[in-house]
Motif scaffolding. Structure first.
Motif, PDB file in Angstrom:
ATOM      1  N   ASN A  93       0.816  -1.225   0.000  1.00  0.00           N
ATOM      2  CA  ASN A  93       0.000   0.000   0.000  1.00  0.00           C
ATOM      3  C   ASN A  93       0.848   1.273   0.000  1.00  0.00           C
ATOM      4  O   ASN A  93       0.327   2.361   0.212  1.00  0.00           O
ATOM      5  CB  ASN A  93      -0.977   0.012   1.188  1.00  0.00           C
ATOM      6  CG  ASN A  93      -0.264  -0.138   2.526  1.00  0.00           C
ATOM      7  OD1 ASN A  93       0.958  -0.055   2.602  1.00  0.00           O
ATOM      8  ND2 ASN A  93      -1.034  -0.361   3.581  1.00  0.00           N
ATOM      9  N   LYS A  94       2.160   1.125  -0.235  1.00  0.00           N
ATOM     10  CA  LYS A  94       3.050   2.283  -0.303  1.00  0.00           C
ATOM     11  C   LYS A  94       4.005   2.111  -1.483  1.00  0.00           C
ATOM     12  O   LYS A  94       4.368   0.994  -1.837  1.00  0.00           O
ATOM     13  CB  LYS A  94       3.853   2.451   0.982  1.00  0.00           C
ATOM     14  CG  LYS A  94       3.012   2.703   2.237  1.00  0.00           C
ATOM     15  CD  LYS A  94       3.897   2.859   3.459  1.00  0.00           C
ATOM     16  CE  LYS A  94       3.057   2.905   4.732  1.00  0.00           C
ATOM     17  NZ  LYS A  94       2.186   4.083   4.754  1.00  0.00           N
ATOM     18  N   SER A  95       4.392   3.231  -2.067  1.00  0.00           N
ATOM     19  CA  SER A  95       5.371   3.172  -3.151  1.00  0.00           C
ATOM     20  C   SER A  95       6.757   2.908  -2.582  1.00  0.00           C
ATOM     21  O   SER A  95       6.997   3.059  -1.372  1.00  0.00           O
ATOM     22  CB  SER A  95       5.375   4.495  -3.913  1.00  0.00           C
ATOM     23  OG  SER A  95       5.878   5.544  -3.091  1.00  0.00           O
ATOM     24  N   VAL A  96       7.683   2.527  -3.451  1.00  0.00           N
ATOM     25  CA  VAL A  96       9.056   2.274  -3.013  1.00  0.00           C
ATOM     26  C   VAL A  96       9.660   3.534  -2.408  1.00  0.00           C
ATOM     27  O   VAL A  96      10.373   3.457  -1.392  1.00  0.00           O
ATOM     28  CB  VAL A  96       9.914   1.767  -4.196  1.00  0.00           C
ATOM     29  CG1 VAL A  96      11.397   1.724  -3.807  1.00  0.00           C
ATOM     30  CG2 VAL A  96       9.457   0.384  -4.632  1.00  0.00           C
ATOM     31  N   SER A  97       9.385   4.690  -2.978  1.00  0.00           N
ATOM     32  CA  SER A  97       9.946   5.937  -2.429  1.00  0.00           C
ATOM     33  C   SER A  97       9.368   6.242  -1.048  1.00  0.00           C
ATOM     34  O   SER A  97      10.089   6.700  -0.154  1.00  0.00           O
ATOM     35  CB  SER A  97       9.689   7.108  -3.384  1.00  0.00           C
ATOM     36  OG  SER A  97       8.307   7.305  -3.583  1.00  0.00           O
TER      37      SER A  97
END
Length: 286
Positions: free
Chosen positions: A248-252
């Motif tokens: 639920n989160k981007s890599v960044s």
């Protein structure tokens, strides 16, 4: 995150305790105790801290924790919301190694269990267990006396012979934690686990340990056989793996929430420690 020593003394009429814990969320207490602990998660999800291991936990997992190995189960944020109707449930068995009598672990017939207790010093997560095993652990709640003790030994024997498991905490953490004869290492670990995802440096931890930076660096490397920076990066990468698995989160976003200050360094450290890039890790767990 202060480390607490909890009193888990068994009841007078039993050599070990079995409890069904049910709360809106598990207690957020980083703690240890002299008893081993077998935990079966019935409901809820979140992050599991055992020694220096940080991983996502899910329903149905079974973990054995060795004596005095620090641990904590931290539920996902949704469990702490004001309108949450979720519950966190787990069966916990607390016992000392000699609960079945002094010297029983030296007998030939129980050597697999003795070996299991050695592995538990790092924490053991059992992979691919049958749901029947959790039912058997829960069934201990309905037993008394001899039947309860024999059933528990049978469960331990089944776990000892289970072919698939993962050791959780690093051997270095366990070794260094054992060597602590004062509060110095406790302070160091507590500070690191409370602040690992913020900008901290070895000099910050050196102050907590009441050492000058160079003395602290030598001390830390001697105890852990790795630099403080490497140790901190392993903690951060372990936490980032948990976040990436939640999808639920981007890599960044994961990069910065794990304590890294730029993407390139995050990618480099992640590949050094796990052998793959963050994006490949996501694909592997999709």
């Amino acid at each position: 995150m202060k480390l607490h020593l909890l009193d888990r003394a068994s009841a007078k009429n039993s050599s070990f305790t079995v409890s069904m814990n049910s709360y809106p969320h598990f207690l957020k207490i980083w703690h240890h105790h002299p008893e081993l602990e077998l935990v079966a998660i019935k409901k809820s999800t979140g992050t599991r801290f055992i020694g220096d291991s940080i991983e996502k936990f899910v329903e149905g997992e079974v973990v054995l924790i060795g004596k005095n190995l620090p641990h904590m189960w931290l539920n996902d944020d949704v469990y702490f919301s004001d309108n949450s109707e979720l519950t966190a449930e787990a069966i916990a068995v607390h016992f000392i190694q000699d609960f079945f009598g002094e010297g029983w672990l030296s007998t030939p017939e129980v050597q697999p269990i003795a070996r299991l207790f050695e592995l538990a010093q790092q924490g053991v997560k059992f992979e691919g267990l049958s749901p029947k095993t959790i039912d058997e652990i829960e069934g201990l709640l309905q037993l008394q006396g001899f039947d309860k003790a024999v059933s528990f030994v049978k469960i331990l024997n089944k776990l000892a012979k289970h072919p698939s498991y993962t050791l959780l905490s690093s051997a270095g953490f366990v070794s260094s934690f054992r060597k602590s004869d004062d509060e110095n290492l406790d302070r160091i670990y507590s500070f690191i686990f409370k602040n690992f995802n913020t900008p901290i440096h070895s000099k910050d931890v050196a102050e907590i340990a009441h050492m000058n930076p160079s003395a602290f660096s030598r001390f830390f490397k001697r105890v852990h056989r790795k630099t403080f920076t490497r140790y901190l990066n392993e903690i951060r990468v372990g936490f980032s793996c948990k976040l990436l698995m939640e999808h639920n989160k981007s890599v960044s976003e994961v990069c910065y929430e794990s304590g890294f200050n730029n993407i390139s360094n995050f990618n480099r450290q992640f590949k050094t420690i796990t052998g793959m890039s963050p994006s490949d890790y996501v694909k592997l767990h999709t």
